[in-house]
Structure formats: C-alpha cells, structure tokens
Design an enzyme around this catalytic site. Structure first.
Site, short mmCIF file in Angstrom:
data_model
loop_
_atom_site.label_atom_id
_atom_site.label_comp_id
_atom_site.label_asym_id
_atom_site.label_seq_id
_atom_site.Cartn_x
_atom_site.Cartn_y
_atom_site.Cartn_z
N LYS A 1 2.33 -2.58 6.95
CA LYS A 1 2.51 -2.80 5.16
C LYS A 1 3.84 -1.78 4.76
O LYS A 1 5.45 -2.22 3.98
CB LYS A 1 1.51 -1.40 4.12
CG LYS A 1 0.06 -1.76 4.31
CD LYS A 1 0.29 -3.32 3.63
CE LYS A 1 -1.82 -4.62 3.39
NZ LYS A 1 -1.06 -5.05 2.53
N SER B 1 0.50 -1.36 0.37
CA SER B 1 -0.01 -0.30 -0.51
C SER B 1 1.12 1.53 0.36
O SER B 1 1.97 1.24 0.29
CB SER B 1 -0.84 -0.04 1.37
OG SER B 1 -1.89 1.53 1.77
N TYR C 1 -2.11 -1.32 10.64
CA TYR C 1 -1.79 -1.09 9.03
C TYR C 1 -0.60 -0.85 8.49
O TYR C 1 0.24 -1.44 7.74
CB TYR C 1 -2.99 -0.58 8.65
CG TYR C 1 -3.10 -0.71 7.15
CD1 TYR C 1 -4.18 -2.35 6.25
CD2 TYR C 1 -2.79 0.10 6.10
CE1 TYR C 1 -4.19 -2.16 5.36
CE2 TYR C 1 -3.23 -0.17 4.69
CZ TYR C 1 -3.62 -1.13 4.11
OH TYR C 1 -4.15 -1.44 2.54
#
Length: 300
Positions: free
Chosen positions: A189, A172, A185
């Site tokens: 990533k 991402s 998150y």
C-alpha cells in the site's frame, strides 16, 4: 536573479493554495458528470468495489466489472442493471499480467476505451512475517500494486490521446503508517500511494492535465478479509460509506481521499511526533484483528 523571482512566485502560489483550500471548506465544490463514461472497476464482486459500482450505476456510467469471483461479480452486475446501468462482466485474475492485457483488449473490442479505472482489487494475509508464506507475499504485491501498473499501462494510451480520463488507486491508511502482522500489505500500500503520487506528477510534467488521479486511503473497512478488526481511535468503516466518500472524491477530482477525512490531520501530526509518542499512540489505538502468529491464529 531568476532563482529569487522563482522563490517569490513559489511563495505567492503557496499562499494562494492555502487560501483556495480555505475557501473550498465553506463553498461546495462543483461535481463533474460521469454519465456515459466507461468505468472499469477491479475487485467488483465484493466490498468497496461492489458499492463503488452501485454509485457509478446510479450516475448512468457504463460499467466494466472485473473480479476473480464469477458469482460475486455477476451479483454486482445484476444489481447495477436494476439501477439502469449498461454493465459488462469479466472474470479476471488481477495478479496475472497476461490475463490483464488480454482482458483489456477484449474490453476495447466489446465495449470501447475505458475513461475511468478504479484499481480496487486487493489481497491481504494477516500474519507475522515468519508465518507468511512466500507465495502469499508474492500474491499481495501482484494484486495490490503490480496489477495497477499493468492495467494502467494497458488503458493509458487512449486516455493520453484524448487527454481525458481518471485513474483511481485504492490504497489504505497502511500506505501512510504501519501496522504489525500485515507487513506485505503495508508495503504494497505504501507502493500504491507512491504509484499514485508519481503518476500524478508525471501527468503534470507531460501536460496531460485532463487525466485526473485519485487515491483512496481509508482506515479499517469491514470487508471480511480481515477478521474481527477493532481500534479505539478510529471507527471500523462499512463498505457503502467508503464507496460514497470515494465517488464524492472522484466527482470533485480530489487527489487524496482519506476516510474519515480527519485522518489527514492525524497523519500530518504524526510526522512531527518523536518515536516514544508514536509508540504511545499505537498503544492507545489498540488495533486488533485475527492474525496467524507463530503458525497459530490469535487476536493481535
């Protein structure tokens, strides 16, 4: 004397690399065939994984689709079969190491050795750090990065033996820059991007240049996992357009796939800006999505 020669060679390689990149802008790159390749896609029951499966199905790959959601992955498989692809479905929890290893062994027995893997399964829990449950942090890392390790380790011996394969890491933009209220998150990533880069470097060191790697880094994607995302500087992407960019990157062996492509320029400029300028950019971006803050759901 050797160091001087090495530095001169390095300078020549850098200049050549820039010229090569410039030429590629104007000359279309050759695309490889993936017909007959055994492609494993995790998180194939929804979103990017589903549409990536459609793209491989159109190109006559043999598909192995994993997802924790049986109904979702079977829907994907049905559409892939309509497109003419031989498709195998497995219900797998990509946060469970034992289940991953057992499923890989089952795939080897029933289908054969996987030659392309798309590590796409993901987890996200939008909330401020104090509102994020411990088990949500654990699950985020188990799915978003540890699962990549277990899957890759299980599939790699056959790829290494043949010096042939392609390992795709779905990361991402959050693997390059941070956004509040999704700390686990973003952290996972960043780890995924690091995994991709380190794995790429290791293949080069081992001389296994026939095993290719790609890393997908899109901005916000309308997958439904993050509610009501919006930003003023970048579009909220649809899963089918991200999948098209991903398949194009895989077919041309592109190592880092940014969506939209101009995101790479923005991230490069970010490295040279002072903190106050970065804070101003974040203010202008006005990134918003639903998140739990202070145990209440708000737009942030």
């Amino acid at each position: 004397m050797n160091i001087i020669l090495d530095l001169l060679l390095l300078l020549i390689i850098i200049i050549y690399s820039y010229l090569e990149s410039l030429v590629k802008v104007f000359i279309p790159q050759r695309r490889k065939s993936v017909a007959g390749e055994i492609v494993l896609i995790t998180g194939a029951g929804h979103g990017i994984g589903r549409h990536t499966a459609y793209e491989f199905a159109k190109r006559k790959s043999r598909l192995v689709l994993w997802d924790i959601n049986k109904h979702g992955v079977e829907e994907t498989a049905a559409e892939c079969r309509k497109l003419g692809a031989i498709t195998h479905v497995f219900v797998v929890d990509c946060s469970n190491r034992g289940e991953i290893y057992d499923s890989v062994n089952q795939v080897k027995k029933e289908v054969g050795d996987v030659t392309i893997v798309v590590n796409n399964a993901g987890a996200i829990y939008p909330a401020d750090l104090l509102s994020t449950k411990d088990e949500e942090i654990t699950k985020t890392f188990e799915v978003n990065i540890l699962g990549h390790f277990w899957i890759t380790k299980a599939l790699l011996p056959a790829m290494m033996q043949r010096n042939h394969g392609h390992i795709v890491t779905v990361a991402s933009v959050c693997g390059h820059g941070v956004i509040p209220y999704i700390i686990p998150y973003c952290s996972s990533k960043f780890a995924a991007v690091g995994f991709h880069r380190a794995l790429t470097s290791e293949f080069e060191a081992l001389g296994k240049t026939g095993i290719k790697t790609s890393c997908l880094c899109p901005v916000f994607v309308n997958t439904g996992f993050t509610k009501n995302p919006s930003t003023r500087l970048f579009p909220v992407l649809e899963t089918n357009e991200v999948a098209r960019s991903l398949i194009d990157g895989i077919l041309t062996n592109k190592k880092m796939i940014f969506v939209p492509s101009y995101l790479s320029i923005f991230l490069t400029l970010e490295r040279f800006l002072p903190e106050r300028a970065l804070a101003a950019i974040n203010h202008v971006q006005d990134i918003q999505f639903e998140a739990v803050v202070g145990h209440k759901t708000k737009m942030k």
